[in-house]
Design an enzyme around this catalytic site. Structure first.
Site, PDB file in Angstrom:
ATOM      1  N   ARG A  55       5.055   2.190   4.197  1.00 44.98           N
ATOM      2  CA  ARG A  55       5.931   2.843   5.174  1.00 44.98           C
ATOM      3  C   ARG A  55       5.870   2.028   6.458  1.00 44.98           C
ATOM      4  O   ARG A  55       5.071   1.117   6.594  1.00 44.98           O
ATOM      5  CB  ARG A  55       5.523   4.308   5.385  1.00 44.98           C
ATOM      6  CG  ARG A  55       4.037   4.483   5.385  1.00 44.98           C
ATOM      7  CD  ARG A  55       3.475   5.315   6.482  1.00 44.98           C
ATOM      8  NE  ARG A  55       3.946   5.000   7.787  1.00 44.98           N
ATOM      9  CZ  ARG A  55       3.429   4.058   8.580  1.00 44.98           C
ATOM     10  NH1 ARG A  55       2.430   3.277   8.177  1.00 44.98           N
ATOM     11  NH2 ARG A  55       3.909   3.853   9.800  1.00 44.98           N
ATOM     12  N   GLY A  56       6.734   2.411   7.425  1.00 45.97           N
ATOM     13  CA  GLY A  56       6.846   1.598   8.630  1.00 45.97           C
ATOM     14  C   GLY A  56       8.035   0.672   8.442  1.00 45.97           C
ATOM     15  O   GLY A  56       8.163   0.023   7.390  1.00 45.97           O
ATOM     16  N   ALA A  57       8.919   0.635   9.451  1.00 45.15           N
ATOM     17  CA  ALA A  57      10.215  -0.037   9.266  1.00 45.15           C
ATOM     18  C   ALA A  57      10.100  -1.498   8.789  1.00 45.15           C
ATOM     19  O   ALA A  57      10.691  -1.861   7.759  1.00 45.15           O
ATOM     20  CB  ALA A  57      11.019   0.075  10.562  1.00 45.15           C
ATOM     21  N   ARG A  93      15.061   4.936   1.657  1.00 47.46           N
ATOM     22  CA  ARG A  93      14.884   5.726   2.894  1.00 47.46           C
ATOM     23  C   ARG A  93      16.046   5.364   3.820  1.00 47.46           C
ATOM     24  O   ARG A  93      16.404   4.186   3.918  1.00 47.46           O
ATOM     25  CB  ARG A  93      13.535   5.440   3.576  1.00 47.46           C
ATOM     26  CG  ARG A  93      12.332   5.896   2.754  1.00 47.46           C
ATOM     27  CD  ARG A  93      11.041   5.824   3.553  1.00 47.46           C
ATOM     28  NE  ARG A  93      10.911   6.918   4.498  1.00 47.46           N
ATOM     29  CZ  ARG A  93       9.960   6.971   5.435  1.00 47.46           C
ATOM     30  NH1 ARG A  93       9.088   5.980   5.554  1.00 47.46           N
ATOM     31  NH2 ARG A  93       9.887   8.000   6.247  1.00 47.46           N
ATOM     32  N   ASP A 237      12.364   2.745  14.430  1.00 42.98           N
ATOM     33  CA  ASP A 237      12.960   2.537  13.099  1.00 42.98           C
ATOM     34  C   ASP A 237      14.377   1.996  13.192  1.00 42.98           C
ATOM     35  O   ASP A 237      14.898   1.394  12.256  1.00 42.98           O
ATOM     36  CB  ASP A 237      12.958   3.844  12.306  1.00 42.98           C
ATOM     37  CG  ASP A 237      11.565   4.112  11.788  1.00 42.98           C
ATOM     38  OD1 ASP A 237      10.726   4.585  12.575  1.00 42.98           O
ATOM     39  OD2 ASP A 237      11.296   3.783  10.616  1.00 42.98           O
ATOM     40  N   ASN A 247      12.775   7.061  16.002  1.00 43.64           N
ATOM     41  CA  ASN A 247      11.374   6.809  15.645  1.00 43.64           C
ATOM     42  C   ASN A 247      10.765   8.101  15.134  1.00 43.64           C
ATOM     43  O   ASN A 247      11.427   9.147  15.107  1.00 43.64           O
ATOM     44  CB  ASN A 247      10.594   6.259  16.849  1.00 43.64           C
ATOM     45  CG  ASN A 247       9.254   5.683  16.433  1.00 43.64           C
ATOM     46  OD1 ASN A 247       9.188   4.876  15.497  1.00 43.64           O
ATOM     47  ND2 ASN A 247       8.177   6.082  17.079  1.00 43.64           N
ATOM     48  N   LYS A 248       9.526   8.021  14.733  1.00 38.03           N
ATOM     49  CA  LYS A 248       8.824   9.152  14.130  1.00 38.03           C
ATOM     50  C   LYS A 248       9.033  10.434  14.923  1.00 38.03           C
ATOM     51  O   LYS A 248       8.954  10.427  16.154  1.00 38.03           O
ATOM     52  CB  LYS A 248       7.333   8.789  14.032  1.00 38.03           C
ATOM     53  CG  LYS A 248       6.420   9.827  13.472  1.00 38.03           C
ATOM     54  CD  LYS A 248       6.852  10.372  12.134  1.00 38.03           C
ATOM     55  CE  LYS A 248       7.100   9.297  11.086  1.00 38.03           C
ATOM     56  NZ  LYS A 248       7.872   9.823   9.921  1.00 38.03           N
TER      57      LYS A 248
HETATM   58  O1  MRU Z   1       7.810   7.717   8.156  1.00 43.17           O
HETATM   59  P1  MRU Z   1       7.169   6.420   8.570  1.00 43.17           P
HETATM   60  O2  MRU Z   1       5.688   6.480   8.562  1.00 43.17           O
HETATM   61  O3  MRU Z   1       7.737   5.243   7.816  1.00 43.17           O
HETATM   62  O4  MRU Z   1       7.621   6.237  10.083  1.00 43.17           O
HETATM   63  C1  MRU Z   1       7.235   5.055  10.743  1.00 43.17           C
HETATM   64  C2  MRU Z   1       7.559   5.051  12.177  1.00 43.17           C
HETATM   65  O5  MRU Z   1       8.239   5.919  12.692  1.00 43.17           O
HETATM   66  C3  MRU Z   1       7.096   3.865  12.955  1.00 43.17           C
HETATM   67  O6  MRU Z   1       6.829   4.224  14.274  1.00 43.17           O
HETATM   68  C4  MRU Z   1       8.203   2.804  12.944  1.00 43.17           C
HETATM   69  O7  MRU Z   1       8.606   2.538  11.633  1.00 43.17           O
HETATM   70  C5  MRU Z   1       7.777   1.563  13.589  1.00 43.17           C
HETATM   71  S1  MRU Z   1       6.629   0.699  12.568  1.00 43.17           S
HETATM   72  C6  MRU Z   1       6.281  -0.773  13.228  1.00 43.17           C
END
Ligand code: MRU
Length: 344
Positions: A55-57, A93, A237, A247-248
Protein backbone atom coordinates in the site's frame (compact mmCIF):
# COMPACT_ATOMS: atom_id res chain seq x y z
CA UNK A 1 18.27 -6.44 -13.48
CA UNK A 2 17.11 -5.29 -10.05
CA UNK A 3 17.10 -2.39 -7.61
CA UNK A 4 19.35 -2.59 -4.55
CA UNK A 5 20.53 0.14 -2.21
CA UNK A 6 21.87 0.94 1.23
CA UNK A 7 19.28 1.13 4.01
CA UNK A 8 21.01 4.03 5.78
CA UNK A 9 20.87 6.21 2.67
CA UNK A 10 17.69 5.14 0.93
CA UNK A 11 15.57 3.23 3.46
CA UNK A 12 14.85 -0.47 3.10
CA UNK A 13 13.23 -2.34 0.25
CA UNK A 14 9.74 -3.76 0.69
CA UNK A 15 9.35 -4.64 -3.02
CA UNK A 16 11.86 -7.04 -4.57
CA UNK A 17 12.11 -7.97 -8.22
CA UNK A 18 14.97 -10.02 -9.64
CA UNK A 19 13.91 -9.84 -13.28
CA UNK A 20 11.53 -12.81 -12.95
CA UNK A 21 10.12 -12.99 -9.42
CA UNK A 22 8.17 -10.27 -7.61
CA UNK A 23 8.18 -10.39 -3.82
CA UNK A 24 6.26 -8.11 -1.47
CA UNK A 25 6.72 -7.63 2.25
CA UNK A 26 3.21 -8.34 3.59
CA UNK A 27 2.21 -5.08 5.31
CA UNK A 28 -0.89 -6.67 6.83
CA UNK A 29 1.31 -8.72 9.16
CA UNK A 30 3.65 -5.99 10.41
CA UNK A 31 4.93 -5.36 13.00
CA UNK A 32 4.23 -8.87 14.36
CA UNK A 33 5.82 -10.74 11.49
CA UNK A 34 8.07 -10.01 8.47
CA UNK A 35 6.52 -12.26 5.87
CA UNK A 36 7.35 -12.05 2.15
CA UNK A 37 4.71 -13.00 -0.41
CA UNK A 38 5.54 -14.06 -3.93
CA UNK A 39 3.32 -12.64 -6.65
CA UNK A 40 3.15 -14.56 -9.94
CA UNK A 41 0.70 -12.68 -12.13
CA UNK A 42 -0.98 -9.33 -12.73
CA UNK A 43 -4.16 -10.62 -11.09
CA UNK A 44 -2.24 -11.69 -7.99
CA UNK A 45 -0.62 -8.26 -7.89
CA UNK A 46 -4.04 -6.60 -8.22
CA UNK A 47 -5.30 -8.70 -5.30
CA UNK A 48 -2.22 -7.83 -3.23
CA UNK A 49 -2.85 -4.12 -3.89
CA UNK A 50 -6.58 -4.34 -3.12
CA UNK A 51 -5.95 -6.37 0.06
CA UNK A 52 -3.23 -3.96 1.28
CA UNK A 53 -0.37 -6.45 1.19
CA UNK A 54 1.35 -3.51 -0.48
CA UNK A 55 0.00 0.00 0.00
CA UNK A 56 1.06 3.62 -0.30
CA UNK A 57 0.69 5.48 -3.60
CA UNK A 58 4.23 5.15 -5.04
CA UNK A 59 4.62 1.54 -3.83
CA UNK A 60 1.48 0.40 -5.60
CA UNK A 61 2.65 2.12 -8.80
CA UNK A 62 6.01 0.32 -8.64
CA UNK A 63 4.28 -3.01 -7.91
CA UNK A 64 1.99 -2.50 -10.90
CA UNK A 65 4.99 -1.81 -13.16
CA UNK A 66 6.63 -5.10 -12.12
CA UNK A 67 3.29 -6.91 -12.48
CA UNK A 68 3.10 -5.66 -16.07
CA UNK A 69 6.39 -7.48 -16.74
CA UNK A 70 5.05 -10.74 -15.26
CA UNK A 71 1.92 -10.40 -17.38
CA UNK A 72 3.97 -9.80 -20.55
CA UNK A 73 5.97 -13.00 -19.95
CA UNK A 74 2.73 -14.97 -19.49
CA UNK A 75 0.91 -13.43 -22.45
CA UNK A 76 3.63 -13.91 -25.09
CA UNK A 77 2.32 -12.22 -28.24
CA UNK A 78 -1.22 -11.76 -26.87
CA UNK A 79 -1.32 -7.96 -26.54
CA UNK A 80 -5.11 -7.86 -26.07
CA UNK A 81 -4.81 -10.24 -23.11
CA UNK A 82 -2.04 -8.09 -21.62
CA UNK A 83 -4.16 -4.94 -22.03
CA UNK A 84 -7.03 -6.67 -20.21
CA UNK A 85 -4.58 -7.59 -17.40
CA UNK A 86 -3.54 -3.93 -17.21
CA UNK A 87 -7.15 -2.75 -16.99
CA UNK A 88 -7.86 -5.06 -14.05
CA UNK A 89 -4.59 -4.03 -12.41
CA UNK A 90 -5.28 -0.29 -12.59
CA UNK A 91 -8.72 -0.81 -11.05
CA UNK A 92 -7.30 -2.48 -7.94
CA UNK A 93 -7.56 0.80 -6.00
CA UNK A 94 -9.04 4.05 -7.32
CA UNK A 95 -7.59 7.00 -5.39
CA UNK A 96 -3.79 6.94 -5.82
CA UNK A 97 -2.98 8.23 -9.30
CA UNK A 98 0.43 6.52 -9.20
CA UNK A 99 -1.25 3.22 -10.08
CA UNK A 100 -2.72 4.33 -13.42
CA UNK A 101 0.34 6.52 -14.03
CA UNK A 102 2.66 3.48 -13.84
CA UNK A 103 0.34 1.25 -15.89
CA UNK A 104 0.09 3.97 -18.57
CA UNK A 105 3.89 4.25 -18.75
CA UNK A 106 4.09 0.50 -19.35
CA UNK A 107 1.33 0.76 -21.97
CA UNK A 108 3.20 3.54 -23.81
CA UNK A 109 6.30 1.35 -24.00
CA UNK A 110 4.26 -1.43 -25.60
CA UNK A 111 2.58 1.00 -28.01
CA UNK A 112 5.96 2.41 -29.08
CA UNK A 113 7.59 -1.03 -29.44
CA UNK A 114 4.52 -2.43 -31.21
CA UNK A 115 4.90 -5.72 -29.29
CA UNK A 116 5.21 -7.18 -25.80
CA UNK A 117 8.91 -7.19 -24.95
CA UNK A 118 9.31 -8.42 -21.32
CA UNK A 119 12.98 -7.39 -21.17
CA UNK A 120 12.24 -3.82 -22.27
CA UNK A 121 9.31 -3.68 -19.85
CA UNK A 122 11.49 -4.97 -17.01
CA UNK A 123 14.01 -2.23 -17.78
CA UNK A 124 11.25 0.38 -17.61
CA UNK A 125 9.84 -1.03 -14.35
CA UNK A 126 13.28 -0.89 -12.74
CA UNK A 127 13.64 2.70 -14.04
CA UNK A 128 10.30 3.63 -12.43
CA UNK A 129 11.49 2.11 -9.14
CA UNK A 130 14.91 3.84 -9.33
CA UNK A 131 13.30 7.18 -10.18
CA UNK A 132 11.18 6.91 -7.06
CA UNK A 133 14.24 6.15 -4.92
CA UNK A 134 15.96 9.27 -6.32
CA UNK A 135 12.83 11.41 -5.96
CA UNK A 136 12.53 10.33 -2.32
CA UNK A 137 16.09 11.44 -1.57
CA UNK A 138 15.62 14.78 -3.29
CA UNK A 139 12.32 15.46 -1.46
CA UNK A 140 13.89 14.53 1.87
CA UNK A 141 16.61 17.13 1.32
CA UNK A 142 14.26 19.83 0.02
CA UNK A 143 11.58 19.30 2.65
CA UNK A 144 13.87 19.15 5.67
CA UNK A 145 15.54 22.44 4.66
CA UNK A 146 12.23 24.22 5.20
CA UNK A 147 11.94 23.08 8.84
CA UNK A 148 13.34 25.31 11.57
CA UNK A 149 15.79 23.58 13.97
CA UNK A 150 14.15 22.34 17.15
CA UNK A 151 10.74 21.73 15.56
CA UNK A 152 8.27 19.05 16.50
CA UNK A 153 6.31 17.25 13.74
CA UNK A 154 3.15 15.20 13.53
CA UNK A 155 2.67 12.74 10.68
CA UNK A 156 -0.25 10.61 9.56
CA UNK A 157 -0.58 7.19 7.95
CA UNK A 158 2.61 5.60 6.62
CA UNK A 159 4.74 7.32 4.01
CA UNK A 160 8.11 5.62 4.42
CA UNK A 161 9.97 2.79 2.73
CA UNK A 162 6.89 0.57 2.95
CA UNK A 163 4.85 3.08 0.95
CA UNK A 164 7.46 4.02 -1.66
CA UNK A 165 10.51 2.72 -3.49
CA UNK A 166 13.04 4.40 -1.20
CA UNK A 167 13.30 6.41 2.01
CA UNK A 168 9.75 7.70 1.71
CA UNK A 169 7.93 10.98 1.13
CA UNK A 170 6.79 12.67 4.38
CA UNK A 171 8.70 10.09 6.41
CA UNK A 172 11.82 10.69 4.30
CA UNK A 173 11.65 14.38 5.21
CA UNK A 174 11.18 13.48 8.87
CA UNK A 175 14.08 11.01 9.02
CA UNK A 176 16.34 13.51 7.19
CA UNK A 177 15.15 16.32 9.47
CA UNK A 178 15.94 14.29 12.60
CA UNK A 179 19.38 13.31 11.27
CA UNK A 180 20.14 16.95 10.45
CA UNK A 181 19.07 18.07 13.91
CA UNK A 182 16.15 20.15 12.63
CA UNK A 183 13.40 17.92 14.02
CA UNK A 184 13.50 17.40 17.76
CA UNK A 185 10.16 15.62 18.34
CA UNK A 186 8.24 13.16 16.15
CA UNK A 187 4.60 12.15 16.68
CA UNK A 188 2.68 9.61 14.59
CA UNK A 189 -1.10 9.31 14.46
CA UNK A 190 -2.21 5.70 14.84
CA UNK A 191 -4.38 6.12 11.70
CA UNK A 192 -7.57 4.16 12.04
CA UNK A 193 -8.89 1.79 11.01
CA UNK A 194 -5.87 0.11 9.53
CA UNK A 195 -3.30 1.54 11.94
CA UNK A 196 -0.69 2.42 9.32
CA UNK A 197 0.74 4.96 11.79
CA UNK A 198 1.15 2.75 14.84
CA UNK A 199 1.87 -0.54 13.04
CA UNK A 200 3.99 0.68 10.13
CA UNK A 201 5.31 4.20 10.76
CA UNK A 202 6.35 3.46 14.34
CA UNK A 203 8.03 0.24 13.15
CA UNK A 204 9.90 2.07 10.37
CA UNK A 205 10.99 4.92 12.63
CA UNK A 206 12.33 2.46 15.21
CA UNK A 207 14.20 0.66 12.43
CA UNK A 208 15.71 4.01 11.34
CA UNK A 209 16.75 4.76 14.94
CA UNK A 210 14.29 7.67 15.31
CA UNK A 211 12.46 8.15 18.63
CA UNK A 212 8.77 8.74 18.05
CA UNK A 213 5.56 8.80 20.01
CA UNK A 214 2.24 7.39 18.80
CA UNK A 215 -1.06 9.08 19.56
CA UNK A 216 -4.69 8.20 19.01
CA UNK A 217 -6.18 10.45 16.36
CA UNK A 218 -8.48 12.11 18.85
CA UNK A 219 -5.39 13.47 20.62
CA UNK A 220 -4.11 15.53 17.67
CA UNK A 221 -5.86 18.77 18.72
CA UNK A 222 -4.58 18.49 22.28
CA UNK A 223 -1.07 17.77 20.98
CA UNK A 224 -1.14 20.89 18.83
CA UNK A 225 -2.48 23.00 21.70
CA UNK A 226 0.38 21.74 23.89
CA UNK A 227 2.94 23.52 21.69
CA UNK A 228 4.99 20.38 21.02
CA UNK A 229 4.58 20.40 17.22
CA UNK A 230 5.21 23.12 14.66
CA UNK A 231 4.60 21.14 11.46
CA UNK A 232 2.17 18.51 10.23
CA UNK A 233 3.84 16.54 7.41
CA UNK A 234 1.90 14.05 5.27
CA UNK A 235 2.12 12.30 1.93
CA UNK A 236 -0.53 12.30 -0.80
CA UNK A 237 -2.35 9.87 -3.06
CA UNK A 238 -3.28 12.47 -5.65
CA UNK A 239 -2.76 16.24 -5.95
CA UNK A 240 -4.84 18.32 -8.33
CA UNK A 241 -3.82 21.36 -10.43
CA UNK A 242 -4.85 23.76 -7.66
CA UNK A 243 -3.15 21.79 -4.91
CA UNK A 244 -6.10 19.91 -3.43
CA UNK A 245 -4.71 16.81 -1.76
CA UNK A 246 -6.28 13.37 -1.50
CA UNK A 247 -4.65 11.47 1.34
CA UNK A 248 -5.45 9.04 4.12
CA UNK A 249 -8.73 9.72 5.89
CA UNK A 250 -8.04 12.13 8.75
CA UNK A 251 -5.57 14.32 6.84
CA UNK A 252 -8.23 16.99 6.29
CA UNK A 253 -8.98 17.09 10.04
CA UNK A 254 -5.29 17.65 10.76
CA UNK A 255 -5.07 20.46 8.18
CA UNK A 256 -8.00 22.28 9.81
CA UNK A 257 -6.57 21.76 13.28
CA UNK A 258 -3.14 22.95 12.12
CA UNK A 259 -4.58 26.14 10.65
CA UNK A 260 -6.50 26.82 13.87
CA UNK A 261 -3.34 26.39 15.96
CA UNK A 262 -1.10 28.39 13.60
CA UNK A 263 1.02 25.36 12.60
CA UNK A 264 2.37 24.73 9.11
CA UNK A 265 1.10 21.91 6.91
CA UNK A 266 3.51 20.23 4.47
CA UNK A 267 2.60 17.67 1.81
CA UNK A 268 5.43 15.62 0.30
CA UNK A 269 4.81 13.60 -2.87
CA UNK A 270 6.67 12.70 -6.06
CA UNK A 271 5.66 14.29 -9.37
CA UNK A 272 3.99 10.96 -10.22
CA UNK A 273 1.31 11.83 -7.62
CA UNK A 274 0.36 15.09 -9.37
CA UNK A 275 -2.77 14.95 -11.49
CA UNK A 276 -2.92 18.34 -13.24
CA UNK A 277 -5.79 17.10 -15.42
CA UNK A 278 -8.05 17.49 -12.39
CA UNK A 279 -8.79 20.96 -11.04
CA UNK A 280 -10.75 20.15 -7.90
CA UNK A 281 -10.20 17.50 -5.26
CA UNK A 282 -13.94 16.90 -5.35
CA UNK A 283 -13.40 15.12 -8.70
CA UNK A 284 -11.12 12.49 -7.13
CA UNK A 285 -12.66 9.05 -6.62
CA UNK A 286 -12.54 8.21 -2.94
CA UNK A 287 -12.20 4.53 -2.14
CA UNK A 288 -14.82 3.10 0.22
CA UNK A 289 -13.69 -0.08 1.92
CA UNK A 290 -15.40 -2.95 3.70
CA UNK A 291 -17.27 -1.94 6.89
CA UNK A 292 -15.75 -5.03 8.51
CA UNK A 293 -12.47 -3.08 8.71
CA UNK A 294 -14.01 -0.99 11.46
CA UNK A 295 -15.86 -3.69 13.35
CA UNK A 296 -12.78 -4.78 15.23
CA UNK A 297 -10.14 -2.88 17.21
CA UNK A 298 -7.34 -4.20 19.38
CA UNK A 299 -8.47 -7.75 18.68
CA UNK A 300 -11.94 -7.14 20.15
CA UNK A 301 -15.30 -6.56 18.59
CA UNK A 302 -15.56 -2.78 18.61
CA UNK A 303 -19.03 -2.54 17.09
CA UNK A 304 -22.10 -4.77 16.97
CA UNK A 305 -21.48 -7.33 14.25
CA UNK A 306 -23.08 -6.28 10.97
CA UNK A 307 -23.15 -2.56 11.84
CA UNK A 308 -23.42 -0.27 8.88
CA UNK A 309 -20.36 1.93 8.47
CA UNK A 310 -19.16 4.87 6.46
CA UNK A 311 -15.60 3.88 5.69
CA UNK A 312 -13.98 6.24 3.19
CA UNK A 313 -10.25 5.64 3.39
CA UNK A 314 -9.11 8.96 1.93
CA UNK A 315 -10.22 12.57 2.23
CA UNK A 316 -9.58 15.82 0.39
CA UNK A 317 -7.63 18.66 1.94
CA UNK A 318 -8.24 21.87 -0.04
CA UNK A 319 -5.06 23.50 -1.32
CA UNK A 320 -5.77 26.64 0.72
CA UNK A 321 -5.08 24.66 3.93
CA UNK A 322 -1.66 23.52 2.67
CA UNK A 323 1.43 25.71 3.26
CA UNK A 324 4.04 23.78 1.31
CA UNK A 325 4.00 21.01 -1.30
CA UNK A 326 7.36 19.34 -1.90
CA UNK A 327 8.06 17.25 -4.98
CA UNK A 328 11.44 16.22 -6.42
CA UNK A 329 11.15 19.33 -8.63
CA UNK A 330 11.01 21.83 -5.81
CA UNK A 331 9.19 23.43 -2.90
CA UNK A 332 5.84 24.91 -3.96
CA UNK A 333 3.82 27.46 -2.00
CA UNK A 334 0.28 28.77 -2.45
CA UNK A 335 -1.42 29.65 -4.64
CA UNK A 336 -0.65 26.28 -6.20
CA UNK A 337 -0.87 25.81 -9.96
CA UNK A 338 0.47 22.48 -11.22
CA UNK A 339 0.66 21.70 -14.91
CA UNK A 340 2.08 18.89 -17.07
CA UNK A 341 5.61 20.34 -16.78
CA UNK A 342 5.70 19.66 -13.04
CA UNK A 343 4.00 16.25 -13.32
CA UNK A 344 6.03 13.12 -14.09
O1 MRU B 1 -4.61 3.17 2.21
P1 MRU B 1 -3.12 3.41 2.12
O2 MRU B 1 -2.38 2.89 3.28
O3 MRU B 1 -2.57 2.97 0.78
O4 MRU B 1 -2.99 4.99 2.14
C1 MRU B 1 -1.70 5.54 1.99
C2 MRU B 1 -1.66 7.00 2.20
O5 MRU B 1 -2.67 7.67 2.32
C3 MRU B 1 -0.31 7.63 2.14
O6 MRU B 1 -0.27 8.76 2.96
C4 MRU B 1 -0.03 8.07 0.69
O7 MRU B 1 -0.22 6.99 -0.18
C5 MRU B 1 1.33 8.59 0.53
S1 MRU B 1 2.51 7.29 0.61
C6 MRU B 1 4.01 7.87 0.27
Amino acid sequence: MSVQFSEQEHGFQAIRFDGRRLQLLDQRRLPAEELWLEVDSADEAARAIADLVVRGAPAIGITAAYAAVLAARQRGADQAGWQADMSRLEQARPTAVNLSWAVNRMRRQVAEAGCLDPEALAELAVTIHREDVAANRRMAALGSEVIEPGSGVLTHCNTGSLATGGIGTALGVIVAGVREGRIARVFADETRPWLQGSRLTAWELARAGVDARILVEGAAGALMASGQVQWVITGADRITARGDVANKIGTYNLAILARHHGLRFMVVAPASTLDPDLESGQDIAIEQRDPAEIWRAAGLESAPHGSGAWNPVFDITPGELVDVIVTEHGVFRPPFRFDQDQAA
